[in-house]
Write a protein that holds these residues in place. Structure first.
Motif, PDB file in Angstrom:
ATOM      1  N   GLY A 122      23.772  64.765  53.312  1.00 32.54           N
ATOM      2  CA  GLY A 122      24.143  64.253  52.067  1.00 32.54           C
ATOM      3  C   GLY A 122      22.787  63.504  51.383  1.00 32.54           C
ATOM      4  N   GLY A 123      21.702  63.436  52.173  1.00 35.37           N
ATOM      5  CA  GLY A 123      20.430  62.920  51.488  1.00 35.37           C
ATOM      6  C   GLY A 123      20.565  61.402  51.286  1.00 35.37           C
ATOM      7  N   ASN A 124      21.744  60.808  51.140  1.00 29.41           N
ATOM      8  CA  ASN A 124      21.669  59.342  51.172  1.00 29.41           C
ATOM      9  C   ASN A 124      22.050  58.720  52.511  1.00 29.41           C
ATOM     10  OD1 ASN A 124      21.083  59.442  48.549  1.00 29.41           O
ATOM     11  ND2 ASN A 124      23.175  59.913  47.912  1.00 29.41           N
ATOM     12  N   TYR A 125      21.427  57.463  52.713  1.00 21.88           N
ATOM     13  CA  TYR A 125      21.840  56.904  53.989  1.00 21.88           C
ATOM     14  C   TYR A 125      22.431  55.269  53.798  1.00 21.88           C
ATOM     15  CZ  TYR A 125      18.939  60.520  55.744  1.00 21.88           C
ATOM     16  OH  TYR A 125      18.534  61.881  56.136  1.00 21.88           O
ATOM     17  N   LYS A 126      23.148  55.101  54.506  1.00 21.27           N
ATOM     18  CA  LYS A 126      23.806  53.744  54.660  1.00 21.27           C
ATOM     19  C   LYS A 126      23.989  53.344  56.242  1.00 21.27           C
ATOM     20  CE  LYS A 126      28.162  53.002  54.025  1.00 21.27           C
ATOM     21  NZ  LYS A 126      29.653  52.599  53.083  1.00 21.27           N
ATOM     22  N   PRO A 127      23.071  52.719  56.528  1.00 26.13           N
ATOM     23  CA  PRO A 127      22.805  52.464  57.900  1.00 26.13           C
ATOM     24  C   PRO A 127      24.049  51.571  58.344  1.00 26.13           C
ATOM     25  CG  PRO A 127      20.597  52.283  56.968  1.00 26.13           C
ATOM     26  CD  PRO A 127      21.609  52.344  55.788  1.00 26.13           C
ATOM     27  N   THR A 128      24.722  51.491  59.481  1.00 22.71           N
ATOM     28  CA  THR A 128      25.660  50.829  60.145  1.00 22.71           C
ATOM     29  C   THR A 128      25.382  50.302  61.400  1.00 22.71           C
ATOM     30  OG1 THR A 128      27.452  52.339  58.860  1.00 22.71           O
ATOM     31  CG2 THR A 128      28.205  50.796  60.656  1.00 22.71           C
ATOM     32  N   PHE A 129      25.420  49.015  61.517  1.00 24.91           N
ATOM     33  CA  PHE A 129      25.207  48.208  62.717  1.00 24.91           C
ATOM     34  C   PHE A 129      26.377  48.023  63.620  1.00 24.91           C
ATOM     35  CE2 PHE A 129      20.738  47.535  62.211  1.00 24.91           C
ATOM     36  CZ  PHE A 129      20.426  47.775  60.993  1.00 24.91           C
ATOM     37  N   GLY A 130      26.213  47.913  64.829  1.00 30.22           N
ATOM     38  CA  GLY A 130      27.331  47.260  65.661  1.00 30.22           C
ATOM     39  C   GLY A 130      27.394  45.937  65.760  1.00 30.22           C
ATOM     40  N   LYS A 131      28.134  45.119  66.529  1.00 28.70           N
ATOM     41  CA  LYS A 131      28.094  43.849  66.355  1.00 28.70           C
ATOM     42  C   LYS A 131      27.047  43.140  67.135  1.00 28.70           C
ATOM     43  CE  LYS A 131      33.254  43.565  65.292  1.00 28.70           C
ATOM     44  NZ  LYS A 131      34.523  43.042  65.639  1.00 28.70           N
ATOM     45  N   GLY A 132      26.446  43.850  68.138  1.00 30.20           N
ATOM     46  CA  GLY A 132      25.202  43.156  68.676  1.00 30.20           C
ATOM     47  C   GLY A 132      25.582  42.690  70.144  1.00 30.20           C
ATOM     48  N   THR A 133      24.511  42.843  70.984  1.00 32.97           N
ATOM     49  CA  THR A 133      24.739  42.363  72.485  1.00 32.97           C
ATOM     50  C   THR A 133      23.710  41.216  72.591  1.00 32.97           C
ATOM     51  OG1 THR A 133      25.864  44.377  73.133  1.00 32.97           O
ATOM     52  CG2 THR A 133      24.742  42.902  74.874  1.00 32.97           C
ATOM     53  N   SER A 134      24.243  40.049  72.908  1.00 31.21           N
ATOM     54  CA  SER A 134      23.310  39.221  73.412  1.00 31.21           C
ATOM     55  C   SER A 134      22.856  39.093  74.782  1.00 31.21           C
ATOM     56  CB  SER A 134      23.972  37.382  73.254  1.00 31.21           C
ATOM     57  OG  SER A 134      23.234  36.657  73.349  1.00 31.21           O
ATOM     58  N   LEU A 135      21.604  39.318  75.073  1.00 31.75           N
ATOM     59  CA  LEU A 135      21.158  39.322  76.364  1.00 31.75           C
ATOM     60  C   LEU A 135      20.443  38.139  76.698  1.00 31.75           C
ATOM     61  CD1 LEU A 135      20.164  41.154  78.876  1.00 31.75           C
ATOM     62  CD2 LEU A 135      18.063  41.724  77.636  1.00 31.75           C
ATOM     63  N   ASN A 191       6.056  47.852  50.992  1.00 25.40           N
ATOM     64  CA  ASN A 191       6.312  49.028  51.811  1.00 25.40           C
ATOM     65  C   ASN A 191       6.063  50.287  50.804  1.00 25.40           C
ATOM     66  OD1 ASN A 191       6.652  47.355  53.904  1.00 25.40           O
ATOM     67  ND2 ASN A 191       8.679  47.183  53.608  1.00 25.40           N
ATOM     68  N   ASN A 192       6.637  49.943  49.536  1.00 24.55           N
ATOM     69  CA  ASN A 192       6.701  50.903  48.534  1.00 24.55           C
ATOM     70  C   ASN A 192       8.040  52.017  49.112  1.00 24.55           C
ATOM     71  OD1 ASN A 192       6.285  52.413  46.111  1.00 24.55           O
ATOM     72  ND2 ASN A 192       5.017  53.902  46.975  1.00 24.55           N
ATOM     73  N   HIS A 193       8.892  51.379  49.717  1.00 28.34           N
ATOM     74  CA  HIS A 193      10.199  52.001  50.059  1.00 28.34           C
ATOM     75  C   HIS A 193      11.150  52.195  48.797  1.00 28.34           C
ATOM     76  CE1 HIS A 193       9.722  50.808  54.565  1.00 28.34           C
ATOM     77  NE2 HIS A 193       8.737  51.972  54.287  1.00 28.34           N
ATOM     78  N   ASN A 194      11.864  53.228  48.928  1.00 24.61           N
ATOM     79  CA  ASN A 194      12.916  53.482  47.840  1.00 24.61           C
ATOM     80  C   ASN A 194      14.204  52.806  48.105  1.00 24.61           C
ATOM     81  OD1 ASN A 194      11.352  55.438  46.027  1.00 24.61           O
ATOM     82  ND2 ASN A 194      12.066  57.058  47.605  1.00 24.61           N
ATOM     83  N   ASN A 195      14.501  52.734  49.279  1.00 21.50           N
ATOM     84  CA  ASN A 195      15.757  52.126  49.641  1.00 21.50           C
ATOM     85  C   ASN A 195      15.637  50.585  50.132  1.00 21.50           C
ATOM     86  OD1 ASN A 195      16.494  54.641  49.445  1.00 21.50           O
ATOM     87  ND2 ASN A 195      17.432  54.832  51.421  1.00 21.50           N
ATOM     88  N   MET A 196      16.580  49.769  49.600  1.00 19.32           N
ATOM     89  CA  MET A 196      16.599  48.279  49.943  1.00 19.32           C
ATOM     90  C   MET A 196      18.181  48.045  50.358  1.00 19.32           C
ATOM     91  SD  MET A 196      13.820  46.437  47.692  1.00 19.32           S
ATOM     92  CE  MET A 196      13.882  44.829  48.578  1.00 19.32           C
ATOM     93  N   TYR A 197      18.136  47.027  51.073  1.00 21.14           N
ATOM     94  CA  TYR A 197      19.543  46.680  51.822  1.00 21.14           C
ATOM     95  C   TYR A 197      19.690  45.094  51.814  1.00 21.14           C
ATOM     96  CZ  TYR A 197      19.185  51.525  53.233  1.00 21.14           C
ATOM     97  OH  TYR A 197      19.212  52.813  53.126  1.00 21.14           O
ATOM     98  N   SER A 250      13.164  56.876  52.443  1.00 22.92           N
ATOM     99  CA  SER A 250      14.520  57.859  51.966  1.00 22.92           C
ATOM    100  C   SER A 250      14.349  58.836  53.361  1.00 22.92           C
ATOM    101  CB  SER A 250      14.042  58.569  50.832  1.00 22.92           C
ATOM    102  OG  SER A 250      14.279  57.709  49.798  1.00 22.92           O
ATOM    103  N   GLY A 251      15.538  59.360  53.861  1.00 22.81           N
ATOM    104  CA  GLY A 251      15.137  60.136  54.879  1.00 22.81           C
ATOM    105  C   GLY A 251      15.449  59.176  56.341  1.00 22.81           C
ATOM    106  N   ALA A 252      14.681  59.555  57.129  1.00 23.17           N
ATOM    107  CA  ALA A 252      14.720  59.056  58.315  1.00 23.17           C
ATOM    108  C   ALA A 252      14.732  57.638  58.148  1.00 23.17           C
ATOM    109  CB  ALA A 252      13.658  59.410  59.441  1.00 23.17           C
ATOM    110  N   GLU A 253      15.877  56.833  58.539  1.00 24.50           N
ATOM    111  CA  GLU A 253      15.944  55.336  58.190  1.00 24.50           C
ATOM    112  C   GLU A 253      15.323  54.478  59.329  1.00 24.50           C
ATOM    113  OE1 GLU A 253      17.062  55.109  53.910  1.00 24.50           O
ATOM    114  OE2 GLU A 253      16.446  53.815  55.506  1.00 24.50           O
ATOM    115  N   THR A 254      14.386  54.161  59.451  1.00 22.96           N
ATOM    116  CA  THR A 254      13.934  52.937  60.125  1.00 22.96           C
ATOM    117  C   THR A 254      13.785  51.884  59.113  1.00 22.96           C
ATOM    118  OG1 THR A 254      12.444  54.038  61.693  1.00 22.96           O
ATOM    119  CG2 THR A 254      12.019  51.873  61.347  1.00 22.96           C
ATOM    120  N   LEU A 255      14.769  50.532  59.404  1.00 21.46           N
ATOM    121  CA  LEU A 255      14.640  49.520  58.505  1.00 21.46           C
ATOM    122  C   LEU A 255      13.578  48.595  58.788  1.00 21.46           C
ATOM    123  CD1 LEU A 255      18.662  49.269  57.786  1.00 21.46           C
ATOM    124  CD2 LEU A 255      16.703  50.617  56.532  1.00 21.46           C
ATOM    125  N   TYR A 256      13.189  47.879  57.815  1.00 21.30           N
ATOM    126  CA  TYR A 256      12.265  46.804  58.150  1.00 21.30           C
ATOM    127  C   TYR A 256      12.700  45.641  57.370  1.00 21.30           C
ATOM    128  CZ  TYR A 256       8.883  50.391  59.209  1.00 21.30           C
ATOM    129  OH  TYR A 256       8.195  51.580  59.821  1.00 21.30           O
TER     130      TYR A 256
END
Lengths: 115, 112
Positions: A98-111, B27-33, B96-102
């Protein structure tokens, strides 16, 4: 819709022991997969990521993770933990289509690593 | 080195007041969250942006607005703050693309 499950809210190990933190994902297509670490009072930092190819990926500080498509999992491992590894670990997914990204995170694990 | 800076670091607000959290990236990144972090919930996405002038609703947008006036800046606005919005807020940027977030270092918001 994508989702991430980290079934263990807290893991306690002794220094020098091996470690596995579990992560399972749900996605209609193969996602990009990430592990991040959060040290106290800091933002998240990338440990490693997987896009394709060798299912075992190496990260920083001796961490590695293994992708399993059949199990929809991306577990994090370390052969021998150090007290400084005590932190919160987050698994995350991001869709590749789809070209757009919406990163989704888990709730985390405290180590917690005991000396 | 990728850099994301959030301000303020800590904020105490009153119920019903307006709060603006700021984020700047070099960073000149397009995406922000914008994410909020709460015990038992992990990180939840509030709003995001694919570039200057654009904002998109995340998973929990109610009670929040976002503004992206430039490539570098992304703000989160609470028009009428409520105690349920007490949380730690993180801003992140990514390519944009491979999404490593900072990520920034976070803003701890307390609404009394």
């Amino acid at each position: 819709a994508q989702s991430v499950t980290q079934p263990d809210a807290r893991v306690t190990v002794s220094e020098g022991a091996s470690l596995q933190l579990r992560c399972k994902y749900s996605s209609s297509v193969t996602p990009y997969l990430f592990w991040y670490v959060q040290y106290p009072r800091q933002g998240l930092q990338l440990l490693l990521k997987y896009y394709s190819g060798d299912p075992v990926v190496q990260g920083v500080n001796g961490f590695e993770a293994e992708f399993s498509k059949s199990n929809s999992s991306f577990h994090l491992r370390k052969a021998s933990v150090h007290w400084s590894d005590s932190a919160v670990y987050f698994c995350a997914v991001s869709l590749t289509s789809g070209g757009n990204y919406k990163p989704t995170f888990g709730k985390g694990t405290s180590l917690v690593v005991h000396p | 080195e990728a850099a994301v800076t959030q301000s303020p670091r800590n904020k105490v607000a009153v119920t019903g007041g307006k709060v603006t959290l700021s984020c700047n990236q070099t960073n000149n990144h397009n995406n922000m969250y914008w994410y909020r972090q709460d015990t038992g919930h992990g990180l939840r996405l509030i709003h995001y942006s694919y570039g200057a002038g654009s904002t998109e609703k995340g998973d929990i947008p109610d009670g929040y607005k976002a503004s992206r006036p430039s490539q570098e800046n992304f703000s989160l606005i609470l028009e009428l703050a409520t105690p349920s919005q007490t949380s730690v807020y993180f801003c992140a940027s990514g390519e944009s693309g491979a999404e490593t977030l900072y990520f920034g270092s976070g803003t701890r918001l307390t609404v009394l």
